[in-house]
Write a protein that holds these residues in place. Structure first.
Motif, PDB file in Angstrom:
ATOM      1  N   ASP A  58     -15.421   8.166 -43.898  1.00  0.00           N
ATOM      2  CA  ASP A  58     -15.613   9.646 -42.189  1.00  0.00           C
ATOM      3  C   ASP A  58     -16.638  10.498 -43.024  1.00  0.00           C
ATOM      4  O   ASP A  58     -17.427  11.055 -42.078  1.00  0.00           O
ATOM      5  CB  ASP A  58     -13.947   9.780 -41.278  1.00  0.00           C
ATOM      6  N   GLU A  59     -16.138  10.933 -44.183  1.00  0.00           N
ATOM      7  CA  GLU A  59     -17.137  12.417 -44.452  1.00  0.00           C
ATOM      8  C   GLU A  59     -18.559  11.768 -44.361  1.00  0.00           C
ATOM      9  O   GLU A  59     -19.511  11.922 -43.813  1.00  0.00           O
ATOM     10  CB  GLU A  59     -16.264  13.238 -45.728  1.00  0.00           C
ATOM     11  N   LEU A  60     -18.673  10.209 -45.220  1.00  0.00           N
ATOM     12  CA  LEU A  60     -19.516   9.588 -45.478  1.00  0.00           C
ATOM     13  C   LEU A  60     -20.494   9.513 -44.245  1.00  0.00           C
ATOM     14  O   LEU A  60     -21.154   9.882 -43.904  1.00  0.00           O
ATOM     15  CB  LEU A  60     -20.076   8.940 -45.931  1.00  0.00           C
ATOM     16  N   LEU A  61     -19.779   8.622 -43.301  1.00  0.00           N
ATOM     17  CA  LEU A  61     -20.456   8.504 -41.846  1.00  0.00           C
ATOM     18  C   LEU A  61     -20.670   9.000 -40.851  1.00  0.00           C
ATOM     19  O   LEU A  61     -22.133   9.482 -40.742  1.00  0.00           O
ATOM     20  CB  LEU A  61     -19.093   7.374 -41.203  1.00  0.00           C
ATOM     21  N   ARG A  62     -20.237  10.291 -41.224  1.00  0.00           N
ATOM     22  CA  ARG A  62     -20.617  11.896 -40.020  1.00  0.00           C
ATOM     23  C   ARG A  62     -21.671  12.122 -40.347  1.00  0.00           C
ATOM     24  O   ARG A  62     -22.962  12.538 -40.078  1.00  0.00           O
ATOM     25  CB  ARG A  62     -19.643  13.026 -39.983  1.00  0.00           C
ATOM     26  N   LEU A  82     -24.726   2.568 -41.445  1.00  0.00           N
ATOM     27  CA  LEU A  82     -23.270   3.198 -40.357  1.00  0.00           C
ATOM     28  C   LEU A  82     -22.781   1.545 -39.851  1.00  0.00           C
ATOM     29  O   LEU A  82     -21.677   1.712 -40.041  1.00  0.00           O
ATOM     30  CB  LEU A  82     -24.860   3.747 -40.059  1.00  0.00           C
ATOM     31  N   ASP A  83     -23.475   0.585 -40.222  1.00  0.00           N
ATOM     32  CA  ASP A  83     -23.039  -0.711 -39.792  1.00  0.00           C
ATOM     33  C   ASP A  83     -21.921  -0.618 -40.641  1.00  0.00           C
ATOM     34  O   ASP A  83     -20.717  -1.048 -39.416  1.00  0.00           O
ATOM     35  CB  ASP A  83     -24.212  -1.718 -39.516  1.00  0.00           C
ATOM     36  N   VAL A  84     -21.627  -0.324 -41.212  1.00  0.00           N
ATOM     37  CA  VAL A  84     -20.666  -1.236 -42.763  1.00  0.00           C
ATOM     38  C   VAL A  84     -18.861   0.150 -42.680  1.00  0.00           C
ATOM     39  O   VAL A  84     -18.068   0.030 -42.698  1.00  0.00           O
ATOM     40  CB  VAL A  84     -20.397  -1.921 -44.293  1.00  0.00           C
ATOM     41  N   LEU A  85     -19.640   1.293 -42.615  1.00  0.00           N
ATOM     42  CA  LEU A  85     -18.653   2.349 -42.447  1.00  0.00           C
ATOM     43  C   LEU A  85     -18.058   2.341 -41.211  1.00  0.00           C
ATOM     44  O   LEU A  85     -16.140   3.182 -41.185  1.00  0.00           O
ATOM     45  CB  LEU A  85     -19.329   3.728 -42.912  1.00  0.00           C
ATOM     46  N   ASN A  86     -18.645   2.021 -39.909  1.00  0.00           N
ATOM     47  CA  ASN A  86     -17.970   2.189 -38.433  1.00  0.00           C
ATOM     48  C   ASN A  86     -17.317   1.363 -38.549  1.00  0.00           C
ATOM     49  O   ASN A  86     -16.211   0.615 -37.314  1.00  0.00           O
ATOM     50  CB  ASN A  86     -19.096   1.457 -37.459  1.00  0.00           C
ATOM     51  N   ASN A  87     -17.315  -0.271 -39.020  1.00  0.00           N
ATOM     52  CA  ASN A  87     -16.673  -1.643 -38.913  1.00  0.00           C
ATOM     53  C   ASN A  87     -15.172  -1.076 -40.078  1.00  0.00           C
ATOM     54  O   ASN A  87     -14.084  -2.144 -39.544  1.00  0.00           O
ATOM     55  CB  ASN A  87     -17.420  -2.478 -39.408  1.00  0.00           C
TER      56      ASN A  87
END
Length: 368
Positions: free
Chosen positions: A263-267, A327-332
């Protein structure tokens, strides 16, 4: 002749199941229709685009007659959605017109003969059969679908590779810039087999499969796959061609790796993505002992910089990525942490889940 008498929602469900693949514009007008067959109480609904075919059933027939017709799928669906929820709906076939009636509302639709409807020919025999819970197959597809190519001239990339190997069922997708791999173990044993399922079929199955333990049976033939679950049967042609050797694409033995909160990396990446241009979605990642710095710029000389603390003692790596692919992989993913392994600035990165060898995501670097 009365075909159906039932509640609106009971009739709406099978129509929603089969209407997803119906094209609004087609070279054959009849393919905008669904095929309705009635045999006593048993009613089947079928749609096809000649590549994929979906059939579902319901016990909603009225009378003992055996008959069939085809009618515009979208129009019938729109009518039923607009009807009030209460009260019975009847469908009657007379003089090549299908009448839908509830209360004081009545709609008369043109039909085309059932005999003219081009159904997909089912394979004579199947080479392999796999049975999985619906949620397991849905999970497999969900973990890799975003890496499928879309309208690529390398047509074999416009789909998902399904591999049976030993007791594993493996799903792989790539568009040439990134690759996603996911596998699940089963109690069944298979001779190794690889098939490419078209993109449209995968997207439709993600819509139809549910998060439950009910079984789905996959029957695989040389040029076709059939999936049977609940009241649904889906038949799809396979994509011909040779899929890239994914085992050679997945890097092994990278020594520069670290674990970071998903979540930290995604944000941080979402914030950095704001400053990327629409055409050039690049972000620069500088990884040094204890730190990961993410930066982005655009044509207006605007800049975003994010700095994250990481538990890392490897080499310094300065590498660029298309932020959308990250973003695609982290969101998934649904895990709390991800592991990132790197070679150098010209090597692909490997994203995985800590202590889990069943998922791997490879993303190629880009020049920043």
């Amino acid at each position: 002749m009365q075909l159906v008498k039932t509640t609106r929602d009971t009739l709406l469900r099978p129509l929603q199941i089969v209407s997803g693949i119906v094209e609004r514009r087609h070279t054959m007008p009849i393919l905008a229709n669904i095929l309705i067959r009635k045999d006593g109480e048993h009613v089947s609904f079928l749609s096809t685009d000649t590549e994929v075919q979906i059939t579902t059933h319901a016990q909603i027939g009225s009378g003992a007659d055996v008959t069939g017709t085809t009618v515009a799928a979208r129009k019938l669906l729109d009518i039923l959605r607009a009807l009030p929820e209460s009260g019975d709906v009847t469908m009657t076939l007379l003089n090549k017109r299908l009448t839908v009636q509830t209360g004081k509302s009545r709609f008369a639709l043109q039909t085309l003969a059932a005999e003219e409807f081009p159904t997909v020919q089912q394979a004579d025999s199947y080479n392999a059969t796999v049975t999985l819970p619906q949620k397991t197959l849905k999970h497999l597809f969900n973990m890799v679908h975003f890496s499928m190519a879309q309208q690529d001239i390398r047509y074999y990339l416009n789909g998902l590779l399904l591999v049976l190997d030993g007791n594993n069922v493996i799903a792989v997708a790539t568009d040439g810039h990134r690759l996603a791999f996911c596998q699940v173990a089963t109690e069944q044993t298979f001779a190794r087999q690889e098939v490419i399922i078209p993109r449209k079929t995968i997207i439709e199955l993600q819509r139809l499969l549910e998060e439950n333990d009910e079984p789905v049976q996959l029957d695989i033939a040389a040029n076709q796959v059939k999936l049977t679950f609940a009241d649904i049967e889906l038949i799809s042609k396979l994509v011909e061609g040779k899929f890239p050797d994914y085992t050679r694409v997945i890097p092994k033995g990278y020594k520069n790796d670290f674990t970071i909160g998903r979540d930290e990396l995604l944000r941080s990446l979402q914030r950095a993505a704001i400053m990327t241009s629409d055409k050039f979605k690049g972000v620069r990642c500088i990884i040094t002992p204890g730190s990961m710095k993410i930066s982005s710029t655009n044509a207006d000389q605007e800049e975003a910089v994010e700095e994250l603390e990481i538990d890392y003692g490897g080499d310094s790596v300065d590498i660029g990525f298309n932020v959308t692919y990250l973003l695609d992989v982290l969101n998934n993913l649904k895990c709390e942490q991800v592991n990132i392994a790197l070679g150098d600035s010209n090597s692909s990165a490997l994203i995985s889940i800590p202590d889990n060898a069943d998922f791997k995501y490879v993303v190629m670097p880009m020049r920043i």
